[in-house]
Design an enzyme around this catalytic site. Sequence first.
Site, PDB file in Angstrom:
ATOM      1  N   ASP A 101       0.797  -1.226   0.000  1.00 55.83           N
ATOM      2  CA  ASP A 101       0.000   0.000   0.000  1.00 55.83           C
ATOM      3  C   ASP A 101       0.828   1.274   0.000  1.00 55.83           C
ATOM      4  O   ASP A 101       0.411   2.291  -0.547  1.00 55.83           O
ATOM      5  CB  ASP A 101      -0.939   0.020   1.215  1.00 55.83           C
ATOM      6  N   ASP A 104       5.645   0.354   3.274  1.00 51.25           N
ATOM      7  CA  ASP A 104       5.869  -0.874   4.037  1.00 51.25           C
ATOM      8  C   ASP A 104       5.726  -2.085   3.119  1.00 51.25           C
ATOM      9  O   ASP A 104       5.680  -1.958   1.906  1.00 51.25           O
ATOM     10  CB  ASP A 104       4.886  -0.947   5.209  1.00 51.25           C
ATOM     11  N   TYR A 252      -5.477   0.765   9.161  1.00 51.49           N
ATOM     12  CA  TYR A 252      -6.616   1.005   8.272  1.00 51.49           C
ATOM     13  C   TYR A 252      -7.911   0.577   8.949  1.00 51.49           C
ATOM     14  O   TYR A 252      -8.678  -0.228   8.430  1.00 51.49           O
ATOM     15  CB  TYR A 252      -6.420   0.280   6.937  1.00 51.49           C
ATOM     16  N   GLU A 492       5.885   9.811   3.049  1.00 51.01           N
ATOM     17  CA  GLU A 492       5.529   8.465   2.589  1.00 51.01           C
ATOM     18  C   GLU A 492       4.543   8.533   1.422  1.00 51.01           C
ATOM     19  O   GLU A 492       3.520   9.217   1.506  1.00 51.01           O
ATOM     20  CB  GLU A 492       4.913   7.648   3.723  1.00 51.01           C
TER      21      GLU A 492
END
Length: 513
Positions: A101, A104, A252, A492
């Site tokens: 995603d 990571d 999430y 990120e």
Amino acid sequence: MFITAPAQPRKMMNFKILLLVLFLVMREIEAMRKFSEALHSSFPARNGNQDYKDALSKSILFFEGQRSGILPPNRRLTWRKDSALKDGSDQNVDLVGGYYDAGDNIKFGFPMAFTTTMLAWSVLEFHDSMGKELENAKAAILWATDYFLKATAQPDKIFVQVGDPNTDHNCWERPEDMDTPRTVYSIDTQNPGSDVAGETAAAMAAASIVFRASDLPYSQRLLDTATKLFDFADRYRGAYSSSLKSGVCPYYCDFDGYQDELLWAAVWLHKASANDSYIQYIHGNGKTLGADDEFDEFGWDNKHAGINVLLSKEYLMGNVLLESYKGRADSFICSLFPETSDLPRVQYTPGGLIYKSNASNMQSVTSLSFLGLAYAEYLSHASQGLRCGGVQTTPAKIRAVAKRQIDYILGENPLNLSYMVGYGPRFPQRIHHRASSLPSVTEYPGFISCKNGSYYYSRNDPNPNLLIGAVVGGPNEYDEFLDVRANFRESEPTTYINAPLVGALAYFSANPW
């Protein structure tokens, strides 16, 4: 020996303290004024010289850097190699493939599904503007839908995540090296997840339209799967974060409830199947599923604004039952205009960027910009505008707001910094991304362990591997940006930042103004 001042009356002390406080406040106000003036004076003119075609190409290329599984020989980011080749094996299921995603090495199904829906919507809305990048965009969608077909192959069960996020986030490893637990998380009839099931249904339905002309059997397979997923999501209602708990939270969690995903999936299934029963479902269940709520959010967790925009198109085409959705879409679009002060409005930075205080602000910027462009298209085709607080607003004005956001991302901002890696002369060099920041397998074939990667995380050198097209979280509310790996809120990238950006860049590549 300490020398002390003579004691003073309390009233005199209080007066002096008050003067000091006033002095400090005035100094802070003056500092903020000078700061604001400096920001605006350094802000470059909108020169209209952005290379939107180049940015579009790079925004799609980014997805190749996020791929998990067996990579094709024609991959363009050659520093990435195969990874996570045993995913699902402990459950005797093949879950190889899909996308990581962000920075990571986890495959989170909820944001991956939203990413896929938005890539598909980008293609459906602006495919005529994509040129040669259309096939690359379709390949990015295909990479996800092939994975989702694997993850949904068992009846009444969906595999929604691969990888233990807690151990993964305590390591800094290349995906090619990772040895953290590849825990498989799933939902079923006893552990429901209407949100992730509904979003996956929406993704498959939207993608089925994308592939209808080029591969009808595959398209029908996606639509059939989407239909089953929606039925499952609606029959066994519940939030997946309630079922999976720490497996998905706090990363999430479903903060806004699963109800919007049921409506969202129904909208896309109607578009994909032309089956009016889905419109009837929306009409009959909308109120209980929160359709009347006002939202100025749109992203992986909250779909209401997208629902309103999509159903507004149906209303403009003659479905009068959906008038309330058109009204809410109008309110949402009007919230993007700062001059409509009598309406709830989206916050902007001094330099003009949409700002919401979430972990990755650019996801709001790209998603809201995409919705504005889509809505402008619908209004244009219907030869309509809208009124915002007494001000007449045209599709051209809506597009101008979106363009302002896209140009900011590409470098027209107070820092003269592109927030897309590899685009423009200045862009972030130390993005929060494991694969990008660690030496590639080609450069360093040896194993880099969980903790040994910390050296690369903490050093100040630029990342050795350019994740071209990655758009990072972006600056803070004062247009400041800290190019440091540890600053994950700002540095990120994520797939769901880029997915709606693909559509926006496609539009402007054909309509540069």
